[in-house]
Structure formats: C-alpha cells, structure tokens
Write a protein that holds these residues in place. Structure first.
Motif, PDB file in Angstrom:
ATOM      1  N   ILE A   9      11.540  39.400  42.888  1.00  0.00           N
ATOM      2  CA  ILE A   9      11.167  40.718  43.397  1.00  0.00           C
ATOM      3  C   ILE A   9      10.558  41.501  42.240  1.00  0.00           C
ATOM      4  O   ILE A   9      11.189  41.670  41.193  1.00  0.00           O
TER       5      ILE A   9
ATOM      6  N   ARG B 224      18.606  41.297  47.464  1.00  0.00           N
ATOM      7  CA  ARG B 224      19.129  39.975  47.085  1.00  0.00           C
ATOM      8  C   ARG B 224      20.487  39.707  47.722  1.00  0.00           C
ATOM      9  O   ARG B 224      20.849  38.557  47.965  1.00  0.00           O
ATOM     10  N   ARG B 225      21.259  40.753  47.991  1.00  0.00           N
ATOM     11  CA  ARG B 225      22.563  40.553  48.631  1.00  0.00           C
ATOM     12  C   ARG B 225      22.435  39.969  50.027  1.00  0.00           C
ATOM     13  O   ARG B 225      23.402  39.451  50.576  1.00  0.00           O
TER      14      ARG B 225
ATOM     15  N   TYR C 176      18.052  36.822  49.798  1.00  0.00           N
ATOM     16  CA  TYR C 176      16.655  36.614  49.389  1.00  0.00           C
ATOM     17  C   TYR C 176      16.641  36.161  47.937  1.00  0.00           C
ATOM     18  O   TYR C 176      17.062  36.890  47.037  1.00  0.00           O
ATOM     19  N   ALA C 177      16.144  34.958  47.686  1.00  0.00           N
ATOM     20  CA  ALA C 177      16.253  34.355  46.350  1.00  0.00           C
ATOM     21  C   ALA C 177      14.953  34.378  45.563  1.00  0.00           C
ATOM     22  O   ALA C 177      14.953  34.100  44.362  1.00  0.00           O
ATOM     23  N   ASP C 178      13.817  34.683  46.198  1.00  0.00           N
ATOM     24  CA  ASP C 178      12.541  34.694  45.484  1.00  0.00           C
ATOM     25  C   ASP C 178      12.464  35.906  44.552  1.00  0.00           C
ATOM     26  O   ASP C 178      13.193  36.892  44.735  1.00  0.00           O
TER      27      ASP C 178
ATOM     28  N   ALA D 148      16.223  46.352  44.704  1.00  0.00           N
ATOM     29  CA  ALA D 148      15.991  44.904  44.593  1.00  0.00           C
ATOM     30  C   ALA D 148      17.312  44.141  44.687  1.00  0.00           C
ATOM     31  O   ALA D 148      17.398  43.105  45.357  1.00  0.00           O
ATOM     32  N   ASP D 149      18.345  44.648  44.035  1.00  0.00           N
ATOM     33  CA  ASP D 149      19.655  43.989  44.101  1.00  0.00           C
ATOM     34  C   ASP D 149      20.215  44.024  45.520  1.00  0.00           C
ATOM     35  O   ASP D 149      20.859  43.062  45.969  1.00  0.00           O
TER      36      ASP D 149
ATOM     37  N   ARG E 267      15.500  48.688  40.480  1.00  0.00           N
ATOM     38  CA  ARG E 267      16.358  47.507  40.390  1.00  0.00           C
ATOM     39  C   ARG E 267      17.486  47.594  41.412  1.00  0.00           C
ATOM     40  O   ARG E 267      17.930  46.584  41.954  1.00  0.00           O
TER      41      ARG E 267
END
Length: 272
Positions: free
Chosen positions: A61, A53-54, A57-59, A49-50, A46
């Motif tokens: 994971i 996203r920073r 990337y909005a899709d 993945a976080d 996680r």
C-alpha cells in the motif's frame, strides 16, 4: 480498465464504526473485490493502511499524503485566540477541549468553528463548566481562513483520524498546533506542533498553558507548521499519483519515490 484506489477513511470497514458499521458489513464483500482488483492501492496515512491490512490485504500500500493548495496570508494581527475547527461528533474530541479550558487564560478567546449533531450537548457542557467559548457554526472557506489567520493557536483534539485537512489548513495559515497522538493527526503534524495523548483533557490544558506563557514557542511552531504545509502542497504530491496512474495504464512497476521532503517519517514528535 486498470485503476488506482485511494482509501480515505469511512470507505474502509472498521473506520467510523459508530456511523457505518452496518454499511461496512453489507458492502464489505464488494469493497474487498474492488480492493483486490486495483492495480495499486494508496492511503494518505499509515494508520489507514494498517486498517486495510487487518482485512487480509497483503499487497503493498503506497502512503501518499493528501495535498493542499497553499494560500497567501492576509497579514492581519493575531489575537490571543485559540481555535478549534471540527465536526461535532464525539470522536472529534471537542468535549475534551472544553473540559481543558475551564478557568483557563482569562485574557484569551476560545472559538469553536463547525457544526454537527452534538453541538447542543457541547454548548451545554461549556456552560456547565464555565468555559468561555464562542461557537460560530459552519463557516465558508473565506471566513474560516480569516479565523485561522486571526488565531495564534489551533487545537485539533480528535480521537481518530485518517489525514485531517484542518491541520494542513491551520499550519499553512501560521497557527501553532496542538493535536493528539491519534494516528492520522500525529502523522500530519510531524514535528511542527505539540502532540498530546488522545481522549483526555489534561494534555490539552498543559500544552495550552505552555503556549500561552511562551510566545517564542508559538512563533517557532508557526514557522515549522508553514514549512511542513509547504512540503505537502499538491506539486509535491501529484508526482507520485501521476507515476502510479501511468504504471497502472502500462502494466509496469512504479519508478518514482515521494519527493525528498516526504520521505522523512511523518510523525509523531512531541516538542519539548
């Protein structure tokens, strides 16, 4: 050609900035293009993945843990031995382990396996604080497995990780685990080890003192660790990868979910 992208750490901008900051800046646009073009993106943790996203990337994971191949134990006797396995970089936290064991456990052995650019500094630190440590340098897989199996405790004091395989290897070999609340470390060990604050020595020392005086806890953590490592064996992991690859090839939505043992949160739990 459709493809599935698995992030592993240093490929993600912001991970390992002490080593790859300028490469991340140079390759960032190309990396983002590869990311956006993937049918699916997976991450072993996680935490990573976080970090992805920073960067906007909005899709979704998919969190798919790293797998491993369990090994049969040799059945040898375990000594009063505490082991650290790590590359010699500051973020691996070996310096905090050395500080923690100064004057600790006169009847215990302390072994650090691994090599790297900061080994000389760590050896000097051990000498200056009076820590009785044996540095082995780099070991091949067989020698490292033998060292796991002869140790009662494995300490992994890293400050930042994605999904450290050292913890899986040590749990599979039956070591009681002490690691930090660095995101990737805590996710791997779950409730199968003692989790201490990252970047400091006091928690490591307290955990070691507790284990050195409680062989029953050492045994319980050994059993928990082997059970958790078995959950993360490749047969339990490959199902999800196979489904994602099939979905990417056919353009459908993935149908499977991770096997039941992996649906539980991956950590952190502090054993009291």
């Amino acid at each position: 050609v459709p493809y599935v992208l698995t992030a592993h750490g240093s490929d993600v901008p912001g991970y390992n900035p002490d080593r790859f900051e300028w490469l991340h800046a140079l390759l960032g646009p190309a990396w983002r293009g590869i990311l956006d073009g993937a049918s699916f993106v997976t991450s072993p943790s996680r935490f990573l993945a976080d970090l992805i996203r920073r960067h906007g990337y909005a899709d979704p994971i998919d969190i798919v843990p790293n797998g491993h191949h369990p090994q049969p134990c040799g059945g040898g006797l375990r000594r009063k031995q505490v082991l650290v396995v790590a590359r010699m970089f500051p973020r691996k936290g070996v310096q905090h382990f050395i500080e923690a064991i100064a004057g600790l456990g006169d009847d215990w052995e302390f072994v650090i396996a691994g090599d790297g650019p900061h080994r000389g500094q760590l050896e000097e630190q051990a000498s200056s604080v009076g820590a009785r440590v044996r540095f082995t340098g780099f070991l091949d897989r067989a020698a490292l497995r033998s060292l796991y199996e002869s140790s009662q405790i494995l300490v992994f004091p890293s400050i930042q990780e994605n999904f450290p395989m050292v913890l899986l290897e040590a749990m599979d070999a039956g070591c009681a685990i002490v690691t930090t609340n660095a995101e990737g470390c805590a996710e791997v060990v779950g409730d199968a080890g003692l989790v201490v604050p990252k970047g400091e020595s006091q928690g490591i020392r307290a955990a070691l003192e507790r284990l050195m005086h409680d062989p029953g806890l050492v045994q319980r953590l050994s059993v928990r660790g082997k059970s958790r490592a078995a959950m993360l064996a490749w047969p339990n992991i490959v199902v999800r990868y196979g489904d994602l690859l099939q979905a990417a090839a056919t353009g459908r939505v993935p149908s499977s979910t991770p096997p039941a043992p992996l649906q539980a949160p991956l950590g952190p739990t502090i054993v009291r």
